[in-house]
Write a protein that holds these residues in place. Structure first.
Motif, PDB file in Angstrom:
ATOM      1  N   GLN A   1       0.876  -1.177   0.000  1.00 39.13           N
ATOM      2  CA  GLN A   1       0.000   0.000   0.000  1.00 39.13           C
ATOM      3  C   GLN A   1       0.913   1.227   0.000  1.00 39.13           C
ATOM      4  O   GLN A   1       1.844   1.329   0.806  1.00 39.13           O
TER       5      GLN A   1
ATOM      6  N   GLU B   1      -8.542  -8.743  -3.124  1.00 41.91           N
ATOM      7  CA  GLU B   1      -7.379  -9.464  -2.607  1.00 41.91           C
ATOM      8  C   GLU B   1      -7.799 -10.816  -2.039  1.00 41.91           C
ATOM      9  O   GLU B   1      -7.170 -11.846  -2.311  1.00 41.91           O
TER      10      GLU B   1
ATOM     11  N   LEU C   1      -8.569   0.081   2.693  1.00 38.53           N
ATOM     12  CA  LEU C   1      -9.101  -1.259   2.476  1.00 38.53           C
ATOM     13  C   LEU C   1     -10.514  -1.442   3.021  1.00 38.53           C
ATOM     14  O   LEU C   1     -11.062  -2.546   2.932  1.00 38.53           O
TER      15      LEU C   1
ATOM     16  N   ASN D   1     -13.725  -3.052   1.646  1.00 38.36           N
ATOM     17  CA  ASN D   1     -14.161  -2.453   0.387  1.00 38.36           C
ATOM     18  C   ASN D   1     -13.722  -3.318  -0.796  1.00 38.36           C
ATOM     19  O   ASN D   1     -13.242  -4.444  -0.619  1.00 38.36           O
ATOM     20  N   ARG D   2     -13.904  -2.789  -2.006  1.00 36.49           N
ATOM     21  CA  ARG D   2     -13.581  -3.553  -3.208  1.00 36.49           C
ATOM     22  C   ARG D   2     -12.115  -3.999  -3.215  1.00 36.49           C
ATOM     23  O   ARG D   2     -11.807  -5.136  -3.608  1.00 36.49           O
ATOM     24  N   ASN D   3     -11.187  -3.112  -2.787  1.00 35.95           N
ATOM     25  CA  ASN D   3      -9.761  -3.451  -2.838  1.00 35.95           C
ATOM     26  C   ASN D   3      -9.458  -4.694  -1.997  1.00 35.95           C
ATOM     27  O   ASN D   3      -8.809  -5.632  -2.462  1.00 35.95           O
TER      28      ASN D   3
END
Length: 723
Positions: free
Chosen positions: A116, A309, A294, A303-305
């Motif tokens: 990140q 993963e 995140l 969230n989407r991120n």
């Protein structure tokens, strides 16, 4: 940050990575932060660059062709010019042994890929601050050593001067803003200053009975011991690492630990001096940044991120373990827009939070619920036995969401449409799982909402076909492939032609005739219906005016055109209709616009306002397919409607033992009592015509009179029928 760790000098950073995308991202980010950045794509260039212009810090990838990161770091540490440069390793390797090796060869920190960028910035800032602190501490140590020498000389001259000097040293030691401790070689505390006591939470007398290992976090001891061993063996003169201390009450304190060995005149180790900079606040800010990157701001769900993963990890596990099964559940709230529009976005947000908390209670500890955005949620169901595990959870969610939520002392209702996709070797990317779960969710909505659907390959083929149909529809608009057919409307009293209904038709160049039922929903969903609706209205008005001129019909013939819900909500609708009427020179009283019941009950006051403006321009209004939509009887008297059109589903069966005769009679009576006329759709037999006449129905249309006609055939129909 303590001022002693800041600097106005522009810091130089060397980035070493054989991946161009990583180099570009880090270069751009660090440059924007005010750093002077150099880049190297392999270990050899890194060594050359570091030797030519010594950087303040190096970000070093481990796995590279030629020299790997460990070898590069060892060579840097072996040269006097570069041995003091702090090295932060970047690597996808995440095993403890890899991290220990990284620290063993001289690294000061380790960041796991994929990284990140907020974490990279925070760790770079930490190390540069420590580097500055280290220099300042070195100066302090040199100053202290110089003062000791001076005091030794002063002792020969005067005990008074020695006492004063010792007091200055004591004050410097005690009042230093950084925690400082002097220890024996086996780690026992000999002397600690005030800042060290405050950081650890222990009074000095208790610390003097402990060793540094007693207050260190258990997970950090192994790395620190390795560095201490190097100190004793003379391999290094000092070290600094990120370390955690445990306070007296058990709290974890994050800090930068710097340890140096003090030697006597014969260079034998005498004791250790340690300095500990508390970075807990900075660490907390760093963790908040990572959490924010995140997690969803509103619900605190992943969230989407983070979801992507976890999905990628699940896919990799499924590829390694053939018996590992998981599922993805795509949840979309039904009619959530109505909650936002009617109760406000604050209530909508509170509802989303309440649903997030509810979903968390309905899944297992191994599952993950994430918010994709808007009113869309995703659940990753891990370690399933079979599809029935996912079905049971979906049924539980549907059942629970049927109960109202109490928001601001009011009950708010919502339901959910759920799409489920099961893992299989077919999937290679997380995006494919989301795509198919989304397809299944839309199938659930089409099937009536408040339910779930399980994805199969047929759904995907249908979605691909719909996408192609949308593309073809856009081409059809551009290439003028759409046509207008005209179905005659006949007076049941006189038998004369009174008008036509304009019907949209599409002759696809390769597929042939495409049913409106197939492409109109796509046009509605994509917004193409606005363009299409405007085109068919203009074409129908132009055609009717042409017939009126050719057959000298005056204003006795009308044209009916369907209006979509999206058109009705268009703020420029009235202006566009005025423009079309002016362009085609059609008398506005010859135009009839047809709306469905469901269009009328959505934002009733705005609809009534729009309809009143249309009626003010003498445009006639009809309710199409009356009786099949949501009931609007309680509002019907408020709508400025001219005509009710009886749906073909009632008309088709009135000849079968008068099955729907009562419904049809009721609609006709209702229309007349409200000052409207009634038109029957789908009339196919003489018996239906006779019964409709007997019930007082005003007009009719259907295959008994004529199928929808092309413009040329409609013109012939006009010529052969009385008007």
């Amino acid at each position: 940050m303590n001022k002693s760790f800041t600097s106005s000098v522009k810091r130089k950073i060397l980035i070493v990575d054989d991946t161009p995308d990583n180099l570009r991202l880090l270069d751009k980010t660090l440059t924007n932060q005010g750093y002077e950045v150099q880049c190297a794509i392999n270990g050899e260039l890194a060594l050359i660059g570091a030797g030519a212009e010594v950087p303040d810090l190096i970000l070093l990838d481990i796995k590279m062709p030629g020299l790997d990161g460990y070898q590069v770091c060892q060579r840097l540490k072996a040269q006097a010019q570069t041995c003091e440069i702090p090295v932060i390793f970047l690597s996808a390797l995440d095993e403890a042994i890899d991290k220990v090796k990284a620290f063993t060869v001289g690294g000061v920190d380790y960041i796991t890929k994929p990284f990140q960028i907020e974490e990279v910035l925070a760790r770079v800032e930490n190390q540069l601050a420590l580097q500055a602190a280290k220099k300042e501490i070195t100066l302090l140590n040199a100053e202290l050593e110089q003062r000791i020498n001076q005091r030794t000389e002063q002792l020969k001259r005067a005990n008074v001067e020695l006492t004063e000097s010792e007091e200055q040293f004591r004050l410097t030691f005690e009042m230093a803003p950084i925690g400082i401790a002097i220890q024996t070689l086996d780690g026992k505390f000999i002397r600690v200053n005030k800042a060290f006591c405050e950081t650890s939470g222990y009074p000095s007398e208790e610390l003097l009975e402990k060793t540094w290992m007693d207050i260190s976090h258990p997970d950090d001891i192994a790395v620190a011991l390795a560095y201490h061993q190097k100190l004793y063996q003379g391999e290094i003169s000092d070290f600094q690492i990120e370390s955690r201390h445990l306070t007296k009450d058990g709290k974890v304190v994050y800090g930068i630990l710097q340890v140096a060995v003090v030697r006597d005149a014969e260079q034998k180790p005498v004791h250790l001096i340690s300095q500990f900079l508390d970075i807990s606040a900075r660490k907390l800010a760093e963790e908040k940044l990572i959490f924010g990157a995140l997690h969803d701001d509103l619900t605190n769900l992943p969230n989407r991120n983070l979801l992507m993963e976890r999905l990628e990890l699940a896919l990799k596990q499924a590829q390694r373990q053939t018996d590992y099964l998981f599922a993805v559940m795509f949840i979309d709230l039904d009619r959530f827009k109505i909650v936002n529009d009617s109760l406000g976005h604050d209530v909508g947000d509170q509802l989303l939070v309440a649903i997030a908390r509810k979903l968390e209670t309905l899944i297992r500890a191994t599952d993950i619920v994430a918010r994709l955005g808007g009113d869309e949620f995703i659940i990753l169901l891990d370690h399933l036995q079979d599809i029935n595990d996912a079905i049971r959870i979906a049924e539980r969610i549907c059942l629970e969401l049927n109960s109202p939520f109490l928001i601001e002392n009011r009950q708010v209702f919502t339901t959910a449409s759920i799409g489920i996709v099961l893992s299989s070797p077919y999937y290679q990317a997380a995006s494919e799982l989301l795509r198919d779960a989304d397809i299944a969710m839309y199938r659930a909505k089409e099937a009536g909402k408040a339910r779930y659907e399980i994805f199969d390959r047929v759904m995907h083929a249908h979605a691909v076909n719909q996408l192609q149909l949308e593309s073809d529809l856009r081409d059809a608009i551009a290439h003028q492939e759409l046509l207008v057919n005209y179905q005659p409307i006949i007076s049941l009293t006189t038998g004369k032609l009174t008008g036509f209904e304009a019907l949209l038709r599409w002759e696809h160049p390769s597929r042939g005739f495409v049913s409106p039922a197939e492409f109109i929903p796509i046009a509605e969903e994509t917004g193409l219906i606005i363009t299409i609706g405007e085109w068919i209205l203009r074409e129908a008005c132009r055609q009717l005016h042409t017939w009126q001129l050719q057959h000298q019909l005056s204003n006795s013939l009308t044209i009916s055109v369907n209006l979509s819900s999206k058109q009705l909500r268009e703020p420029t609708l009235i202006k566009k209709i005025e423009q079309i009427i002016n362009e085609t020179k059609l008398n506005s009283s010859c135009l009839k616009l047809e709306l469905t019941e469901s269009m009328l009950i959505d934002n009733i006051e705005a609809v009534i306002s729009t309809m009143s403006q249309l009626r003010g321009k003498e445009i006639h209004l009809s309710i199409d397919d009356f009786g099949t939509g949501f009931s609007c009887l309680s509002y019907l008297h408020r709508f400025p409607i001219n005509t009710l059109k009886i749906d073909r589903s009632f008309v088709n069966r009135i000849g079968e033992e008068n099955e729907n005769l009562g419904i049809v009679k009721t609609i006709i009576t209702l229309a007349h009592e409200l000052g409207m006329d009634a038109i029957a759709e789908g009339v196919e037999t003489q018996q239906q015509v006779n019964q409709l006449k007997a019930l007082g129905c005003d007009q009719a249309q259907g295959y008994f009179f004529s199928k929808p006609l092309s413009g040329e055939s409609a013109e012939l129909f006009i010529a052969t029928h009385k008007i």
